[in-house]
Scaffold this active site. Structure first.
Site, PDB file in Angstrom:
ATOM      1  N   ASP A 233       0.998  -1.421  -0.076  1.00  0.00           N
ATOM      2  CA  ASP A 233       0.133   0.158  -0.277  1.00  0.00           C
ATOM      3  C   ASP A 233       0.836   1.154   0.060  1.00  0.00           C
ATOM      4  OD1 ASP A 233      -2.545   1.581   0.421  1.00  0.00           O
ATOM      5  OD2 ASP A 233      -2.090   1.930   2.537  1.00  0.00           O
ATOM      6  N   SER A 234       0.231   2.314  -0.241  1.00  0.00           N
ATOM      7  CA  SER A 234       1.216   3.414   0.146  1.00  0.00           C
ATOM      8  C   SER A 234       1.629   4.215   1.880  1.00  0.00           C
ATOM      9  CB  SER A 234      -0.464   5.082  -0.810  1.00  0.00           C
ATOM     10  OG  SER A 234      -1.173   4.843   0.007  1.00  0.00           O
TER      11      SER A 234
ATOM     12  N   TYR B  96      -0.600   8.081  -2.422  1.00  0.00           N
ATOM     13  CA  TYR B  96      -0.762   7.902  -3.567  1.00  0.00           C
ATOM     14  C   TYR B  96      -2.071   8.506  -4.631  1.00  0.00           C
ATOM     15  CZ  TYR B  96       2.188   4.240  -3.589  1.00  0.00           C
ATOM     16  OH  TYR B  96       3.843   3.661  -3.385  1.00  0.00           O
ATOM     17  N   GLY B  97      -2.445   8.990  -3.525  1.00  0.00           N
ATOM     18  CA  GLY B  97      -4.334   9.349  -4.046  1.00  0.00           C
ATOM     19  C   GLY B  97      -4.300  10.940  -4.891  1.00  0.00           C
TER      20      GLY B  97
ATOM     21  N   CYS C 251      -4.257  -2.435  -1.916  1.00  0.00           N
ATOM     22  CA  CYS C 251      -4.280  -0.315  -2.084  1.00  0.00           C
ATOM     23  C   CYS C 251      -4.748   0.079  -3.418  1.00  0.00           C
ATOM     24  CB  CYS C 251      -2.748   0.791  -2.569  1.00  0.00           C
ATOM     25  SG  CYS C 251      -2.840   2.179  -2.845  1.00  0.00           S
ATOM     26  N   ASN C 252      -6.287   0.317  -3.291  1.00  0.00           N
ATOM     27  CA  ASN C 252      -7.258   0.691  -4.169  1.00  0.00           C
ATOM     28  C   ASN C 252      -6.688   1.518  -5.350  1.00  0.00           C
ATOM     29  OD1 ASN C 252     -10.375   0.148  -3.407  1.00  0.00           O
ATOM     30  ND2 ASN C 252      -9.181   0.413  -1.816  1.00  0.00           N
ATOM     31  N   THR C 253      -6.112   2.903  -5.054  1.00  0.00           N
ATOM     32  CA  THR C 253      -5.871   3.919  -6.015  1.00  0.00           C
ATOM     33  C   THR C 253      -4.127   2.953  -6.638  1.00  0.00           C
ATOM     34  OG1 THR C 253      -5.543   5.713  -3.978  1.00  0.00           O
ATOM     35  CG2 THR C 253      -4.328   6.244  -5.980  1.00  0.00           C
TER      36      THR C 253
ATOM     37  N   GLU D 235      -5.562   9.385   9.232  1.00  0.00           N
ATOM     38  CA  GLU D 235      -4.297   8.850   9.959  1.00  0.00           C
ATOM     39  C   GLU D 235      -3.785  10.038  11.800  1.00  0.00           C
ATOM     40  OE1 GLU D 235      -1.162   8.962   7.425  1.00  0.00           O
ATOM     41  OE2 GLU D 235      -1.884   6.990   6.387  1.00  0.00           O
TER      42      GLU D 235
ATOM     43  N   CYS E 282     -10.668   2.672  -0.855  1.00  0.00           N
ATOM     44  CA  CYS E 282      -9.280   3.308  -0.390  1.00  0.00           C
ATOM     45  C   CYS E 282      -9.949   2.167   1.035  1.00  0.00           C
ATOM     46  CB  CYS E 282      -9.791   4.036   0.616  1.00  0.00           C
ATOM     47  SG  CYS E 282      -7.857   5.187   1.381  1.00  0.00           S
ATOM     48  N   THR E 283      -8.342   2.248   1.540  1.00  0.00           N
ATOM     49  CA  THR E 283      -7.893   0.267   1.894  1.00  0.00           C
ATOM     50  C   THR E 283      -7.567   1.615   3.523  1.00  0.00           C
ATOM     51  OG1 THR E 283      -5.609   0.776   1.655  1.00  0.00           O
ATOM     52  CG2 THR E 283      -6.640  -1.189   0.769  1.00  0.00           C
ATOM     53  N   HIS E 284      -7.498   2.749   4.061  1.00  0.00           N
ATOM     54  CA  HIS E 284      -7.951   3.021   4.896  1.00  0.00           C
ATOM     55  C   HIS E 284      -9.757   3.249   5.653  1.00  0.00           C
ATOM     56  CE1 HIS E 284      -4.249   5.385   4.058  1.00  0.00           C
ATOM     57  NE2 HIS E 284      -4.455   5.779   5.211  1.00  0.00           N
TER      58      HIS E 284
END
Ligand code: DGL
Length: 270
Positions: free
Chosen positions: A12-13, A44-45, A75-77, A157, A189-191
């Protein structure tokens, strides 16, 4: 192809992909995980496709050097912008999976063709149109509406997940016209699984907010099982690498992964 007991690599980012690592670890405790968070380049977004592809290929080489049998783009992005490039680069050396296809397959299998699906994610994910394209290819009658929600990543975050600030930001985004009348919502989004409950509450629990990390982990399990690739022996220790390290990443990592983990700095870009 790598051996069955080779690790599953995922990246992921930053630390968001740990939601997927956590779900994988719960479902497949016998699999060793090698996680890479590209904290030197996050987010990355907001990056161009070109940059996201370049970073994704660099990390892929690192995971191949770790002899990973599967490379999961957690990571979706990066899944939206670099999946085909990563797959072409890896060839037959490992299996490449992303976090979008399992969710698209589940949505299309569950819905009856008349439903309205919302998608939220980073700007680079939403602008790519990948979710919409993939969903409409399988089920053209679904109504798909997407919205970039870029403040969610820094909000999470910074630890604003269950208070007045997060509630105000969640309300402001989710009341936009793009999401009016949706019946299901993809957390692209993985967040975002971190704020899944707050999102469900905003919709008075009337919208099916998909647990994307869980869906992806189940898809990996199914794939490994169907292809006789499950490890079948006790896993070695999971490894967690980041390209830039601060004590803060270590603290927030525990918000995403339920066990205490150590993040090891490995700046593959030097
Ligand atoms: N976790 C990343 C994703 O799933 C987004 C974070 C970022 O913008 O780097 O898209």
């Amino acid at each position: 192809m790598m051996a069955k007991h080779s690790p599953i690599g995922l990246f992921d980012s930053g630390v968001g992909g740990l939601t997927v690592a956590n779900a994988l670890h719960n479902i497949l405790p016998s699999e060793q995980l090698v996680y890479f968070g590209d904290t030197a380049h996050l987010p990355y977004g907001d990056k161009s496709k070109e940059a996201i592809v370049e970073y994704s290929l660099g990390i892929t080489d690192f995971l191949l050097a770790q002899k990973c049998k599967v490379i999961l783009i957690a990571c979706n992005t990066a899944s939206a912008n670099a999946y085909e490039e990563v797959r072409a680069h890896v060839g037959a050396r490992a299996v490449v999976m992303n976090v979008i296809d399992p969710v698209v397959n589940q949505v299309c299998a569950e819905e009856n063709g008349t439903r309205t699906i919302g998608i939220i994610g980073t700007k680079a994910t939403i602008d790519s149109g990948t979710y919409e394209k993939k969903i409409l290819e399988i089920t053209p009658r679904l109504q798909v509406s997407s919205l970039a929600t870029p403040l969610f990543v820094p909000m999470i975050e910074e630890g604003f997940v269950f208070d007045d600030i997060s509630n105000a930001i969640i309300r402001s985004y989710l009341s936009r016209r793009e999401l009016v009348g949706i019946e299901s919502l993809i957390l692209g989004c993985t967040h975002y699984p971190i704020i899944r409950n707050q999102i469900s509450r905003f919709f008075d629990f009337n919208v099916n907010v998909l647990d994307t990390a869980q869906i992806v982990a189940l898809a990996v399990q199914k794939f490994l099982s169907e292809n006789d690739m499950l490890s079948g022996q006790p896993a070695g220790d999971n490894l967690f690498f980041v390209s830039d390290h601060t004590p803060y990443f270590e603290v927030i990592a525990n918000m995403f992964f339920n066990e205490k983990i150590h993040l090891e700095k490995n700046n593959i870009w030097k």
